[in-house]
Enzyme design. Sequence first.
Site, mmCIF file in Angstrom:
data_model
loop_
_atom_site.group_PDB
_atom_site.id
_atom_site.type_symbol
_atom_site.label_atom_id
_atom_site.label_comp_id
_atom_site.label_asym_id
_atom_site.label_seq_id
_atom_site.Cartn_x
_atom_site.Cartn_y
_atom_site.Cartn_z
ATOM 1 N N ASP A 206 0.819 -1.202 0.000
ATOM 2 C CA ASP A 206 0.000 0.000 0.000
ATOM 3 C C ASP A 206 0.858 1.259 0.000
ATOM 4 O O ASP A 206 1.895 1.320 0.671
ATOM 5 C CB ASP A 206 -0.895 -0.019 1.246
ATOM 6 C CG ASP A 206 -1.901 1.104 1.274
ATOM 7 O OD1 ASP A 206 -2.766 1.140 0.393
ATOM 8 O OD2 ASP A 206 -1.815 1.942 2.195
ATOM 9 N N GLU A 243 1.239 -0.516 -4.998
ATOM 10 C CA GLU A 243 0.395 0.606 -5.379
ATOM 11 C C GLU A 243 1.288 1.838 -5.520
ATOM 12 O O GLU A 243 1.756 2.387 -4.531
ATOM 13 C CB GLU A 243 -0.675 0.867 -4.321
ATOM 14 C CG GLU A 243 -1.551 2.077 -4.658
ATOM 15 C CD GLU A 243 -2.291 2.634 -3.447
ATOM 16 O OE1 GLU A 243 -3.389 3.174 -3.646
ATOM 17 O OE2 GLU A 243 -1.765 2.548 -2.324
#
Length: 501
Positions: A206, A243
């Site tokens: 993330d 990401e």
Amino acid sequence: MITDKSAFIPRVCYEIFVRSFCDSNGDGIGDLNGINSKLDYLADLGVEALWLTPVHPSPSYHKYDVTNYYEIEPEFGTLDDFRKLLHGAHERGIKIYLDLIINHTSVLHPWFLEATKGPENAYRNFYWWMTQPQIEELGIQERETSDDSQEVYPWHENAGDPEKYYGLFYKGMPDLNYHSEELRGEIEKIIRYWLLDIGVDGFRLDAARHIYPEWEKDRSIEFWQFFSKVIKDTKPDAFTVAEVWAQTEEVAPYFKYLDATFHFDLSFALQRIVAQERDEQIVDKLVASYALFQKYNPLFVDAIMLTNHDQDRVASVFGNNADKIKLAASILLTLPGQPYIYYGEEIGMLGTKPDPYIREPFLWSDEGAETTRWIDPQFTTNNTVRPLSEQTKDPYSVFNHYRHLIKLRKSEPALSQIIAPNLFALHLQDDQLLAYFRPHADKSLIVIHNLSQWKKPFSLPEQKADFVHIVFSSHAQDGPELTQMEIHPLSTLVLAASTGR
């Protein structure tokens, strides 16, 4: 990072927002046992890897603010439940990637609770702290919003403290400070625990571009060098997909140390060209991006998607137009890369922001026994989307379209190639036709998509004139051979040479 081209890379992946997928115990909340109960469904769909959104304890519904990296959120189950899910997935040849949230923690994490006690606390340097004059001197009091964060004022007060802490996403998520060697040591322990003690197959990472704050963002790449070394030393075949919500030029350097990154530029381009019914030279742009990625890692994996849990659902982008929903799936699943399907895309789930409404319950059946109830859905209901139980019976449903496309992708070597993407633009002199060539030693393919709502004639280049054998058509055809050079509205043709080359 992948160092062996023969390493198994899942060809089709699936993102599960755990809270919304399947409820096994009737409490209205999706859980690990619910996912376990649907592994046969996922295997039949053709999925080879699952990305699970965070499963760690957290005070929020989405779980992106972790309070304990070693446990499972009680609403979702137990560590034993997770082990059973992992075992069941592996029995079916499905890998599991854990969403690892190491850009920030919750304000309720023990590290942060200790850090708030004052500058002398041993955990203080796990986070970013500055006085107001220091913040103003660096000119970092405010920031411009970005696609992945709408926070304008990222510095937050700690009551009675002369220093503020930095939280890029919001005050409940303080950013971790990787200048701390002690913190890096803790991250190593977490990685080893999940890869070795538990046995997960890799991580979705993330906020990878925000590991260091914006005034030190160049250091983020260096962090992933450290991270990838820990991965390699711990479990060399573990997979990392990051990401990096940014334009291609900023994304490319992350491939130096990570296996894959999500291709956000492509995601939004696919949405635009299907919605607007006009190509944007998307293949030429993709080929250019491959060349850039390859400079950093010849074995890069392009993680491609239509949407994820942070974007409006693709079916809503297309106004619930079933033909466009299918067309977008056809494009995604015939392009190179490692496709990620966001749970429910395969049944045409709807949803627009705010975030909870792009994460609504999966519709299993009219009875709804397994359908979660943690939110009152506003978009995906039995009045707007047919549940899976109905779609499985309809050969022309969105679900069966996905299923057929996934099967095609996995059965045709030209489509399933991931490393060293095999893609060349095929210009048909009509910007409402998207066409490309997927060469392969065994059988090369031509893919043509009609983005428009009208039947379109086309002419193949002379050297490709024998590509008239229909491998796949999203529209009923008279026979196995293309007798007329035309393509139906909002449809896809996959063609092979009649000689089979």
